[in-house]
Design a protein around this motif. Structure first.
Motif, PDB file in Angstrom:
ATOM      1  N   GLY A   1       0.799  -1.208   0.000  1.00 19.28           N
ATOM      2  CA  GLY A   1       0.000   0.000   0.000  1.00 19.28           C
ATOM      3  C   GLY A   1       0.833   1.261   0.000  1.00 19.28           C
ATOM      4  N   SER A   2       2.138   1.133  -0.214  1.00 20.49           N
ATOM      5  CA  SER A   2       3.029   2.293  -0.181  1.00 20.49           C
ATOM      6  C   SER A   2       3.667   2.511  -1.544  1.00 20.49           C
ATOM      7  N   CYS A   3       4.292   3.690  -1.699  1.00 18.49           N
ATOM      8  CA  CYS A   3       5.030   3.953  -2.933  1.00 18.49           C
ATOM      9  C   CYS A   3       6.139   2.930  -3.081  1.00 18.49           C
ATOM     10  N   VAL A   4       6.968   2.783  -2.029  1.00 21.76           N
ATOM     11  CA  VAL A   4       8.057   1.807  -2.050  1.00 21.76           C
ATOM     12  C   VAL A   4       8.281   1.259  -0.648  1.00 21.76           C
ATOM     13  N   LEU A   5       8.374  -0.054  -0.541  1.00 18.94           N
ATOM     14  CA  LEU A   5       8.844  -0.720   0.671  1.00 18.94           C
ATOM     15  C   LEU A   5      10.015  -1.613   0.260  1.00 18.94           C
ATOM     16  N   LEU A   6      11.056  -1.646   1.072  1.00 12.61           N
ATOM     17  CA  LEU A   6      12.200  -2.512   0.800  1.00 12.61           C
ATOM     18  C   LEU A   6      12.119  -3.753   1.673  1.00 12.61           C
ATOM     19  N   ASN A   7      12.476  -4.896   1.100  1.00 15.98           N
ATOM     20  CA  ASN A   7      12.512  -6.084   1.940  1.00 15.98           C
ATOM     21  C   ASN A   7      13.725  -5.998   2.878  1.00 15.98           C
ATOM     22  N   ASN A   8      13.846  -6.955   3.777  1.00 13.90           N
ATOM     23  CA  ASN A   8      14.867  -6.873   4.825  1.00 13.90           C
ATOM     24  C   ASN A   8      16.281  -6.716   4.257  1.00 13.90           C
ATOM     25  N   ALA A   9      16.618  -7.510   3.241  1.00 10.99           N
ATOM     26  CA  ALA A   9      17.973  -7.480   2.688  1.00 10.99           C
ATOM     27  C   ALA A   9      18.281  -6.142   2.026  1.00 10.99           C
ATOM     28  N   ALA A  10      17.323  -5.583   1.302  1.00 14.02           N
ATOM     29  CA  ALA A  10      17.538  -4.305   0.621  1.00 14.02           C
ATOM     30  C   ALA A  10      17.631  -3.162   1.625  1.00 14.02           C
ATOM     31  N   PHE A  11      16.745  -3.175   2.631  1.00 14.02           N
ATOM     32  CA  PHE A  11      16.738  -2.097   3.618  1.00 14.02           C
ATOM     33  C   PHE A  11      18.037  -2.083   4.417  1.00 14.02           C
ATOM     34  N   GLU A  12      18.570  -3.262   4.684  1.00 12.08           N
ATOM     35  CA  GLU A  12      19.793  -3.362   5.478  1.00 12.08           C
ATOM     36  C   GLU A  12      20.955  -2.651   4.797  1.00 12.08           C
ATOM     37  N   GLN A  13      20.944  -2.566   3.482  1.00 12.50           N
ATOM     38  CA  GLN A  13      22.057  -1.966   2.744  1.00 12.50           C
ATOM     39  C   GLN A  13      22.035  -0.436   2.747  1.00 12.50           C
ATOM     40  N   VAL A  14      20.892   0.167   3.072  1.00 14.89           N
ATOM     41  CA  VAL A  14      20.808   1.633   3.040  1.00 14.89           C
ATOM     42  C   VAL A  14      20.395   2.248   4.374  1.00 14.89           C
TER      43      VAL A  14
END
Length: 225
Positions: free
Chosen positions: A195-208
């Motif tokens: 329901g959002s513009c962008v959500l990152l999964n755990n692995a992607a979010f961890e990198q930024v």
């Protein structure tokens, strides 16, 4: 007379047997229902899921847009369900207390808006230069079309290799997400919906992400493919 007594005893025995079977079935059904509802529940996993959804709600309240109310309602329904499961599993951690702004109602967040026009515009205007200096560190270099301006980015809680979920872009779209607070960026494809513009999964979010933070408040989102 004997035949009547024997039939009466036979009828009473039959009723007792049927009642016993019914009780056994009911007891079994209760055991199965309670057992299944708590089977496999893990307070660590439930607490993490609750924390992620509360952080998303807090982010929407801090930076609302036209769709924030709908997103908050959807996530609140998920929060209520998780809390029910945590209660059944006996989880006692105060997860809401760990997330700044998560326990606060949406109304207190609105008075913060009138405070900005008073004087802060002069202080917040200088705060924007980091967005212009960011390109020197490869943050928002114009590699693609900047989209969803002002949106925050958090994690979806999904595992696997780095990818994104979105309710704005179709599956297969390639997006670049840059965290202006540390100038880290990642390019991922949209593989699931949300329901959002962008959500990152755990692995992607961890990198930024910044250490200890579960929300990117100053993000640049670019559509690169």
């Amino acid at each position: 007379m004997r035949r009547y007594r024997r039939n009466a005893m036979s009828g009473r025995t039959r009723k007792l047997a049927i009642g016993g079977v019914a009780l056994a079935i009911a007891g079994g059904a209760f055991a199965i229902s309670t057992g299944v509802s708590s089977a496999g529940e893990n307070c660590v996993g439930l607490d993490q899921a609750l924390r992620q959804n509360l952080q998303f709600i807090a982010g929407q309240r801090a930076n609302p847009d036209a769709l924030s109310d709908a997103r908050i309602q959807n996530r609140q329904a998920v929060v209520d369900l998780i809390n029910q499961r945590r209660q059944v599993a006996g989880c006692t951690a105060d997860v809401a207390g760990e997330v700044p702004g998560a326990a606060a109602p949406a109304a207190p967040a609105k008075p913060a808006k009138p405070a900005k026009p008073a004087n802060p515009p002069k202080t917040t205007t200088p705060a924007k230069p980091p967005a212009t200096t960011a390109p020197a560190n490869n943050a928002g270099t114009g590699a693609g079309e900047v989209v969803c301006k002002g949106s925050t980015v958090t994690l979806s809680g999904e595992g696997g290799a780095p990818f994104a979920s979105s309710g704005t872009f179709p599956l297969g779209t390639t997006l670049k997400v840059t965290n202006l607070d540390n100038n880290k960026s990642i390019t991922v494809k949209v593989e699931t919906t949300s329901g959002s513009c962008v959500l990152l999964n755990n692995a992607a979010f961890e990198q930024v992400r910044e250490p200890g933070k579960f929300l990117i408040r100053r993000a640049v989102i670019e559509r690169v493919g």
